[in-house]
Enzyme design. Sequence first.
Site, PDB file in Angstrom:
ATOM      1  CG  HIS A   1      -3.702  -0.450  -6.789  1.00  0.00           C
ATOM      2  ND1 HIS A   1      -3.844   0.179  -5.574  1.00  0.00           N
ATOM      3  CD2 HIS A   1      -3.522  -1.713  -6.598  1.00  0.00           C
ATOM      4  CE1 HIS A   1      -4.152  -0.660  -4.704  1.00  0.00           C
ATOM      5  NE2 HIS A   1      -3.936  -2.005  -5.253  1.00  0.00           N
TER       6      HIS A   1
ATOM      7  NE  ARG B   1      -4.376  -1.649   0.160  1.00  0.00           N
ATOM      8  CZ  ARG B   1      -4.411  -2.492  -0.569  1.00  0.00           C
ATOM      9  NH1 ARG B   1      -3.421  -2.704  -1.541  1.00  0.00           N
ATOM     10  NH2 ARG B   1      -5.549  -3.098  -0.630  1.00  0.00           N
TER      11      ARG B   1
HETATM   12  P1  NDP Z   1      -2.004 -12.148   4.093  1.00  0.00           P
HETATM   13  O1  NDP Z   1      -2.845 -11.676   5.427  1.00  0.00           O
HETATM   14  O2  NDP Z   1      -2.208 -13.373   3.595  1.00  0.00           O
HETATM   15  O3  NDP Z   1      -0.446 -11.979   4.723  1.00  0.00           O
HETATM   16  C1  NDP Z   1       0.084 -11.045   5.144  1.00  0.00           C
HETATM   17  C2  NDP Z   1       1.502 -11.252   5.942  1.00  0.00           C
HETATM   18  O4  NDP Z   1       2.158 -10.120   6.213  1.00  0.00           O
HETATM   19  C3  NDP Z   1       1.731 -12.247   6.655  1.00  0.00           C
HETATM   20  O5  NDP Z   1       2.703 -13.189   6.576  1.00  0.00           O
HETATM   21  C4  NDP Z   1       1.677 -11.573   8.237  1.00  0.00           C
HETATM   22  O6  NDP Z   1       2.513 -12.057   9.054  1.00  0.00           O
HETATM   23  C5  NDP Z   1       2.793 -10.403   7.507  1.00  0.00           C
HETATM   24  N1  NDP Z   1       2.522  -9.490   8.624  1.00  0.00           N
HETATM   25  C6  NDP Z   1       1.423  -8.449   8.818  1.00  0.00           C
HETATM   26  N2  NDP Z   1       1.810  -7.741   9.809  1.00  0.00           N
HETATM   27  C7  NDP Z   1       3.217  -7.954  10.157  1.00  0.00           C
HETATM   28  C8  NDP Z   1       3.978  -7.110  10.887  1.00  0.00           C
HETATM   29  N3  NDP Z   1       3.588  -6.191  11.727  1.00  0.00           N
HETATM   30  N4  NDP Z   1       5.222  -7.502  10.762  1.00  0.00           N
HETATM   31  C9  NDP Z   1       5.703  -8.558   9.997  1.00  0.00           C
HETATM   32  N5  NDP Z   1       5.073  -9.055   9.308  1.00  0.00           N
HETATM   33  C10 NDP Z   1       3.496  -9.014   9.018  1.00  0.00           C
HETATM   34  O7  NDP Z   1      -2.043 -10.929   3.275  1.00  0.00           O
HETATM   35  P2  NDP Z   1      -1.973 -11.194   1.634  1.00  0.00           P
HETATM   36  O8  NDP Z   1      -0.840 -11.817   1.216  1.00  0.00           O
HETATM   37  O9  NDP Z   1      -3.068 -11.728   0.978  1.00  0.00           O
HETATM   38  O10 NDP Z   1      -2.052  -9.710   0.925  1.00  0.00           O
HETATM   39  C11 NDP Z   1      -1.112  -8.750   1.519  1.00  0.00           C
HETATM   40  C12 NDP Z   1      -1.374  -7.311   1.027  1.00  0.00           C
HETATM   41  O11 NDP Z   1      -0.851  -7.126  -0.329  1.00  0.00           O
HETATM   42  C13 NDP Z   1      -2.566  -6.896   1.157  1.00  0.00           C
HETATM   43  O12 NDP Z   1      -2.894  -6.419   2.489  1.00  0.00           O
HETATM   44  C14 NDP Z   1      -2.744  -5.587   0.270  1.00  0.00           C
HETATM   45  O13 NDP Z   1      -2.022  -4.362   0.940  1.00  0.00           O
HETATM   46  C15 NDP Z   1      -1.504  -5.920  -0.718  1.00  0.00           C
HETATM   47  N6  NDP Z   1      -2.220  -6.175  -1.955  1.00  0.00           N
HETATM   48  C16 NDP Z   1      -1.783  -5.350  -3.143  1.00  0.00           C
HETATM   49  C17 NDP Z   1      -2.151  -5.711  -4.472  1.00  0.00           C
HETATM   50  C18 NDP Z   1      -1.822  -4.614  -5.498  1.00  0.00           C
HETATM   51  O14 NDP Z   1      -2.519  -4.870  -6.340  1.00  0.00           O
HETATM   52  N7  NDP Z   1      -0.629  -3.781  -5.536  1.00  0.00           N
HETATM   53  C19 NDP Z   1      -3.051  -6.735  -4.676  1.00  0.00           C
HETATM   54  C20 NDP Z   1      -3.610  -7.477  -3.406  1.00  0.00           C
HETATM   55  C21 NDP Z   1      -3.001  -7.353  -2.468  1.00  0.00           C
HETATM   56  P3  NDP Z   1       1.819 -13.651   9.792  1.00  0.00           P
HETATM   57  O15 NDP Z   1       1.959 -14.838   8.719  1.00  0.00           O
HETATM   58  O16 NDP Z   1       2.685 -13.913  10.855  1.00  0.00           O
HETATM   59  O17 NDP Z   1       0.521 -13.441   9.923  1.00  0.00           O
HETATM   60  C1  OXD Z   2      -6.176  -5.857  -3.230  1.00  0.00           C
HETATM   61  C2  OXD Z   2      -5.583  -4.945  -4.107  1.00  0.00           C
HETATM   62  O1  OXD Z   2      -6.073  -5.617  -2.020  1.00  0.00           O
HETATM   63  O2  OXD Z   2      -6.046  -5.157  -5.514  1.00  0.00           O
HETATM   64  O3  OXD Z   2      -6.659  -6.685  -3.562  1.00  0.00           O
HETATM   65  O4  OXD Z   2      -4.907  -3.871  -3.812  1.00  0.00           O
END
Ligand code: NDP
Ligand code: OXD
Length: 311
Positions: free
Chosen positions: A274, A226
């Site tokens: 994005h 983000r």
């Molecule tokens: P998940 O919830 O599956 O994974 C999140 C990961 O981040 C987990 O491994 C989690 O750790 C880790 N995490 C969360 N907080 C912390 C922290 N404080 N310190 C260290 N690690 C942390 O999410 P997704 O993988 O499905 O999605 C991730 C993000 O990708 C979305 O929230 C969105 O912001 C972004 N995104 C962007 C897109 C784009 O088009 N640019 C499209 C889709 C998503 P743990 O495993 O230990 O819980």
């Molecule tokens: C999502 C994105 O969070 O598209 O899925 O950014």
Amino acid sequence: MMKPHIYFNSNIDSPEEWKAALSQHFPNMQYSVGEICDDPDSVDVALVWKLPNRGLADFKNLKAVLSLGAGINQLDPARLPRHVPLARLVDDSLTQTMVEYAKAATFRYHRKFHLFERQTREARWTFVPATIARDTSVGVLGLGELGGAIAKALATEGFNVSGWSRSQKDIEGIATYCGQSGLAEMLAVSDIVINVLPLTDDTRSILNEEFFVQCKRGACLINMGRGHHLVDADLLAAIDAGQIQAATLDVATVEPLPPAHPFWMHPAILVTPHVAGISTPESASVAVAQNIRRALNGEPLAQQVNVSRGY
Ligand code: NDP
Ligand code: OXD
């Protein structure tokens, strides 16, 4: 046969395409779109990228809020009805496009296309030797659905991959880290850093001066998380200082990125609008339909968000 009333709101997804996809699962559904809903009491499920201006309070019998994104911060969770469960999107088309984007951006730096793009504009034929993938270290921030898939895909391509998450992970072929000291250890050796964290109170502004100081000198950054993960001015300063070599930014604090923003004309920065992860309604509606059925049956949702944790 289930006849859910689905309320849809998004400024980036097509309501018609989603209607067509969902009606394959629920031929007799009721479907409402936009700011005004004529029959709010009968809405069962809200399928939303962002909240409508009025929020969801009018929907007195709402059983679930389903995010059209994997991230949920854009839904402004503080404005969500507290008693209604929230689920985020997990979908193969989204994961695959995120993996493709991460690979494309990683290979661009690994094979120095970012330098050759500049040399091309300057009509400069300067040989830069290639290295092989195992000599390029990639650090992935976030090892969830998307970060985990990205890390594995890059390892399969031969890169030396490590990853950082909140809880310690054990993933074959990936060096895994957690905690602040783990982050420092990973950053110190990463030639390319990919951010795919969710935006939470803990991760807001994580890509800041202190972070860049810990990076290997000359590292490249790929931000697919983000915009608010990044402190824009700190990135510009880190690039000026030569600490960060280049950045690929798919997300911005304000989207669309305003025309006067310094990222646009910066020779070391590539901006994409994005587009890293794109889910198709045809594919994503399968998981959404399953969650609608769960909500109507009073069952726990799949991919339910822990709202107090923020993801
Ligand atoms: P998940 O919830 O599956 O994974 C999140 C990961 O981040 C987990 O491994 C989690 O750790 C880790 N995490 C969360 N907080 C912390 C922290 N404080 N310190 C260290 N690690 C942390 O999410 P997704 O993988 O499905 O999605 C991730 C993000 O990708 C979305 O929230 C969105 O912001 C972004 N995104 C962007 C897109 C784009 O088009 N640019 C499209 C889709 C998503 P743990 O495993 O230990 O819980
Ligand atoms: C999502 C994105 O969070 O598209 O899925 O950014």
